[in-house]
Design a protein around this motif. Structure first.
Motif, PDB file in Angstrom:
ATOM      1  N   LEU A 283       0.853  -1.180   0.000  1.00 49.98           N
ATOM      2  CA  LEU A 283       0.000   0.000   0.000  1.00 49.98           C
ATOM      3  C   LEU A 283       0.890   1.231   0.000  1.00 49.98           C
ATOM      4  O   LEU A 283       1.705   1.429   0.905  1.00 49.98           O
ATOM      5  CB  LEU A 283      -0.917   0.015   1.225  1.00 49.98           C
ATOM      6  CG  LEU A 283      -1.767   1.276   1.406  1.00 49.98           C
ATOM      7  CD1 LEU A 283      -2.693   1.493   0.211  1.00 49.98           C
ATOM      8  CD2 LEU A 283      -2.581   1.203   2.705  1.00 49.98           C
ATOM      9  N   ILE A 285       0.978   5.222   0.328  1.00 43.38           N
ATOM     10  CA  ILE A 285       0.161   6.294   0.904  1.00 43.38           C
ATOM     11  C   ILE A 285       0.812   7.617   0.518  1.00 43.38           C
ATOM     12  O   ILE A 285       1.936   7.907   0.936  1.00 43.38           O
ATOM     13  CB  ILE A 285       0.075   6.160   2.437  1.00 43.38           C
ATOM     14  CG1 ILE A 285      -0.376   4.742   2.816  1.00 43.38           C
ATOM     15  CG2 ILE A 285      -0.872   7.199   3.014  1.00 43.38           C
ATOM     16  CD1 ILE A 285       0.041   4.332   4.204  1.00 43.38           C
ATOM     17  N   LEU A 311      -1.972  -1.162  -3.981  1.00 42.20           N
ATOM     18  CA  LEU A 311      -2.916  -0.050  -3.994  1.00 42.20           C
ATOM     19  C   LEU A 311      -2.152   1.235  -3.718  1.00 42.20           C
ATOM     20  O   LEU A 311      -1.095   1.218  -3.078  1.00 42.20           O
ATOM     21  CB  LEU A 311      -3.996  -0.219  -2.920  1.00 42.20           C
ATOM     22  CG  LEU A 311      -5.010  -1.357  -3.069  1.00 42.20           C
ATOM     23  CD1 LEU A 311      -5.825  -1.496  -1.791  1.00 42.20           C
ATOM     24  CD2 LEU A 311      -5.925  -1.093  -4.251  1.00 42.20           C
ATOM     25  N   LEU A 313      -3.098   4.962  -2.025  1.00 42.53           N
ATOM     26  CA  LEU A 313      -4.064   5.823  -1.347  1.00 42.53           C
ATOM     27  C   LEU A 313      -3.552   7.255  -1.425  1.00 42.53           C
ATOM     28  O   LEU A 313      -2.499   7.575  -0.873  1.00 42.53           O
ATOM     29  CB  LEU A 313      -4.223   5.391   0.113  1.00 42.53           C
ATOM     30  CG  LEU A 313      -5.043   6.298   1.025  1.00 42.53           C
ATOM     31  CD1 LEU A 313      -6.469   6.444   0.509  1.00 42.53           C
ATOM     32  CD2 LEU A 313      -5.023   5.774   2.453  1.00 42.53           C
ATOM     33  N   GLN A 332      -9.276   5.154   6.171  1.00 38.57           N
ATOM     34  CA  GLN A 332      -8.879   4.797   4.820  1.00 38.57           C
ATOM     35  C   GLN A 332      -7.732   3.788   4.822  1.00 38.57           C
ATOM     36  O   GLN A 332      -7.693   2.878   3.992  1.00 38.57           O
ATOM     37  CB  GLN A 332      -8.466   6.055   4.042  1.00 38.57           C
ATOM     38  CG  GLN A 332      -9.615   6.988   3.737  1.00 38.57           C
ATOM     39  CD  GLN A 332     -10.644   6.352   2.828  1.00 38.57           C
ATOM     40  OE1 GLN A 332     -10.310   5.623   1.898  1.00 38.57           O
ATOM     41  NE2 GLN A 332     -11.911   6.620   3.093  1.00 38.57           N
ATOM     42  N   ARG A 335      -9.229   0.392   5.614  1.00 40.52           N
ATOM     43  CA  ARG A 335     -10.006  -0.142   4.490  1.00 40.52           C
ATOM     44  C   ARG A 335      -9.094  -0.627   3.362  1.00 40.52           C
ATOM     45  O   ARG A 335      -9.349  -1.669   2.765  1.00 40.52           O
ATOM     46  CB  ARG A 335     -10.974   0.925   3.966  1.00 40.52           C
ATOM     47  CG  ARG A 335     -11.884   0.422   2.842  1.00 40.52           C
ATOM     48  CD  ARG A 335     -12.948   1.451   2.504  1.00 40.52           C
ATOM     49  NE  ARG A 335     -12.384   2.624   1.842  1.00 40.52           N
ATOM     50  CZ  ARG A 335     -12.163   2.696   0.534  1.00 40.52           C
ATOM     51  NH1 ARG A 335     -12.432   1.662  -0.250  1.00 40.52           N
ATOM     52  NH2 ARG A 335     -11.677   3.790   0.003  1.00 40.52           N
ATOM     53  N   ASN A 336      -8.048   0.121   3.090  1.00 33.90           N
ATOM     54  CA  ASN A 336      -7.138  -0.271   2.018  1.00 33.90           C
ATOM     55  C   ASN A 336      -6.353  -1.535   2.354  1.00 33.90           C
ATOM     56  O   ASN A 336      -6.097  -2.361   1.479  1.00 33.90           O
ATOM     57  CB  ASN A 336      -6.184   0.879   1.695  1.00 33.90           C
ATOM     58  CG  ASN A 336      -6.779   1.892   0.750  1.00 33.90           C
ATOM     59  OD1 ASN A 336      -6.535   1.865  -0.449  1.00 33.90           O
ATOM     60  ND2 ASN A 336      -7.579   2.806   1.296  1.00 33.90           N
ATOM     61  N   ASP A 339      -8.680  -4.256   1.702  1.00 27.18           N
ATOM     62  CA  ASP A 339      -8.853  -4.438   0.253  1.00 27.18           C
ATOM     63  C   ASP A 339      -7.692  -5.204  -0.366  1.00 27.18           C
ATOM     64  O   ASP A 339      -7.876  -5.949  -1.342  1.00 27.18           O
ATOM     65  CB  ASP A 339      -8.991  -3.078  -0.446  1.00 27.18           C
ATOM     66  CG  ASP A 339     -10.346  -2.424  -0.191  1.00 27.18           C
ATOM     67  OD1 ASP A 339     -11.245  -3.128   0.314  1.00 27.18           O
ATOM     68  OD2 ASP A 339     -10.497  -1.230  -0.495  1.00 27.18           O
ATOM     69  N   LEU A 340      -6.503  -5.032   0.193  1.00 22.33           N
ATOM     70  CA  LEU A 340      -5.337  -5.730  -0.356  1.00 22.33           C
ATOM     71  C   LEU A 340      -5.478  -7.246  -0.249  1.00 22.33           C
ATOM     72  O   LEU A 340      -4.877  -7.981  -1.030  1.00 22.33           O
ATOM     73  CB  LEU A 340      -4.061  -5.297   0.381  1.00 22.33           C
ATOM     74  CG  LEU A 340      -3.444  -3.978  -0.057  1.00 22.33           C
ATOM     75  CD1 LEU A 340      -2.315  -3.572   0.879  1.00 22.33           C
ATOM     76  CD2 LEU A 340      -2.940  -4.058  -1.487  1.00 22.33           C
ATOM     77  N   VAL A 345      -8.691  -6.812  -5.794  1.00 18.76           N
ATOM     78  CA  VAL A 345      -7.393  -6.221  -6.102  1.00 18.76           C
ATOM     79  C   VAL A 345      -6.652  -7.061  -7.133  1.00 18.76           C
ATOM     80  O   VAL A 345      -6.027  -6.545  -8.055  1.00 18.76           O
ATOM     81  CB  VAL A 345      -6.546  -6.060  -4.819  1.00 18.76           C
ATOM     82  CG1 VAL A 345      -5.124  -5.637  -5.153  1.00 18.76           C
ATOM     83  CG2 VAL A 345      -7.195  -5.047  -3.892  1.00 18.76           C
ATOM     84  N   HIS A 354      -7.394   0.853  -9.207  1.00 22.24           N
ATOM     85  CA  HIS A 354      -7.280   0.661  -7.771  1.00 22.24           C
ATOM     86  C   HIS A 354      -6.433   1.772  -7.142  1.00 22.24           C
ATOM     87  O   HIS A 354      -5.688   1.553  -6.228  1.00 22.24           O
ATOM     88  CB  HIS A 354      -6.707  -0.717  -7.435  1.00 22.24           C
ATOM     89  CG  HIS A 354      -5.502  -1.124  -8.226  1.00 22.24           C
ATOM     90  ND1 HIS A 354      -5.415  -1.021  -9.577  1.00 22.24           N
ATOM     91  CD2 HIS A 354      -4.311  -1.629  -7.809  1.00 22.24           C
ATOM     92  CE1 HIS A 354      -4.246  -1.458  -9.991  1.00 22.24           C
ATOM     93  NE2 HIS A 354      -3.538  -1.832  -8.940  1.00 22.24           N
ATOM     94  N   HIS A 356      -6.920   4.907  -4.963  1.00 24.84           N
ATOM     95  CA  HIS A 356      -7.940   5.486  -4.085  1.00 24.84           C
ATOM     96  C   HIS A 356      -7.549   6.910  -3.713  1.00 24.84           C
ATOM     97  O   HIS A 356      -6.459   7.162  -3.222  1.00 24.84           O
ATOM     98  CB  HIS A 356      -8.052   4.652  -2.806  1.00 24.84           C
ATOM     99  CG  HIS A 356      -8.622   3.285  -3.052  1.00 24.84           C
ATOM    100  ND1 HIS A 356      -8.707   2.334  -2.068  1.00 24.84           N
ATOM    101  CD2 HIS A 356      -9.126   2.708  -4.169  1.00 24.84           C
ATOM    102  CE1 HIS A 356      -9.237   1.216  -2.563  1.00 24.84           C
ATOM    103  NE2 HIS A 356      -9.496   1.421  -3.828  1.00 24.84           N
TER     104      HIS A 356
END
Length: 358
Positions: A283, A285, A311, A313, A332, A335-336, A339-340, A345, A354, A356
């Motif tokens: 992820l 960010i 992902l 974000l 967030q 949630r991410n 989602d991973l 995904v 994907h 966000h």
């Protein structure tokens, strides 16, 4: 213990990472650090360099003296690379006073670990009431301050994500021994991961790496290493960069930098190359108001990452140091991470749908 106010902490840590600095002032500041570093540590070398330049100018003329000057200056800048990148003594007394987790109402174990080369490292382990039933985050901080300055953020992660946290203090920072270097940081990170796997009270299949700014490069390197394949459940990278040479080109408005060979840079942190080999879920960010590390670098890292589960974000009003203070940050983030682990995904792994943005 004295409580560290959140706003005050941001101001303390903003010294070397301040996104609002005027570019011209930043250049002057960096050049000033080089000069001071040279005066303090390299006076003998610079004196010899000056005498050598005078000798070559007298014996062989201006061209030879210029060559000697260029080579000597390059050598000095190379040796001063650590002084330009790492700020363990900012804010003042960061090498003496490290705020304690109990100041923020957090349970903790005060630890001293041995790095791979036996350097003594300071760390805090912050456990949940039932540590085996939740993930554990290995937290890598930025290039200034100490782990105590990250406790407000750690408290948010502890509360909202329900995770255990190991805050590792690099060599040369806070109460850790040793002298900071890129190779040393990599050894310290590996030691932190090895320590987590030595604990029997946590779930070894749920270990997350988290790195912000410089810490993002350290986390990426740790996940990149073949010896750690399959050990990392998730990698979280926030407001980090593609490489130090790329950052030098962004911060210093000297066109000649792009022609310098890679070996000229003492610290490289080549994250852009390493992310292409990552296999764990990742992820990214990105604070889109980051004025120190261009958000395009985070997008570049995301694009180059070959993990099937990735992902990004994007937080519009997130700046370099304070993205984690924004209202929707933790919700967030949670949630991410969830989602991973979803099939959605995987189905979108070859598209950009994907991404966000909140």
């Amino acid at each position: 213990m004295v409580s560290v106010n959140l706003d005050e902490e941001e101001k303390m840590l903003a010294g070397p990472q301040t996104p609002e600095l005027n570019p011209d002032f930043l250049v002057i500041k960096i050049v000033g650090r080089i000069v001071i570093s040279v005066i303090k540590q390299c006076w003998a070398i610079t004196s010899a360099m000056f005498l050598s330049i005078c000798f070559f100018y007298w014996m062989f003329g201006g061209i030879s003296a210029f060559i000697v000057l260029s080579v000597s200056a390059a050598g000095i800048i190379y040796r001063a690379g650590d002084k330009l990148l790492y700020y363990p003594e900012v804010p003042q007394n960061s090498r003496i006073f490290v705020p304690s987790p109990n100041t923020f109402g957090l349970p903790f174990e005060n630890l001293y670990l041995k790095s791979l080369d036996s350097t003594k490292l300071h760390a805090y382990f912050i456990p949940q009431p039932q540590p085996h039933q939740c993930p554990t985050i290995l937290f890598f901080h930025g290039n200034a301050g100490n782990i105590g300055h990250r406790l407000p953020n750690a408290k948010g992660l502890f509360k909202h994500l329900q995770v255990n946290i190991l805050l590792l203090e690099y060599r040369g920072f806070g109460l850790s021994e040793g002298k900071v270097s890129e190779a040393g940081l990599y050894k310290d990170a590996q030691a932190g991961l090895n320590y987590l796997f030595s604990r029997q009270d946590i779930n070894h299949s749920k270990i997350f790496l988290f790195g912000r700014s410089l810490g993002g490069a350290v986390a990426i390197d740790l996940a990149f290493r073949q010896c750690n394949l399959g050990k990392i459940a998730c990698l979280l990278v926030e407001n980090s960069f593609t490489s130090i040479p790329d950052m030098a080109k962004q911060i210093l408005p000297w066109k000649g930098l792009k022609y310098l060979p890679l070996w000229f840079h003492k610290n490289k942190f080549q994250s852009k190359i390493k992310v292409s080999s990552l296999q764990c879920p990742v992820l990214f960010i990105s604070g889109l108001s980051d004025q120190l590390v261009p958000p395009s670098m985070m997008l570049d890292l995301f694009t180059q990452c070959n993990s099937e589960r990735k992902l990004i974000l994007q937080i519009p009003n997130g700046d370099h140091n304070g993205t984690w203070t924004k209202p929707t940050y933790y919700s967030q983030l949670k949630r991410n991470i969830e989602d991973l682990g979803s099939d959605r995904v995987l189905q979108q792994s070859h598209s950009h749908s994907h991404v966000h943005t909140v």
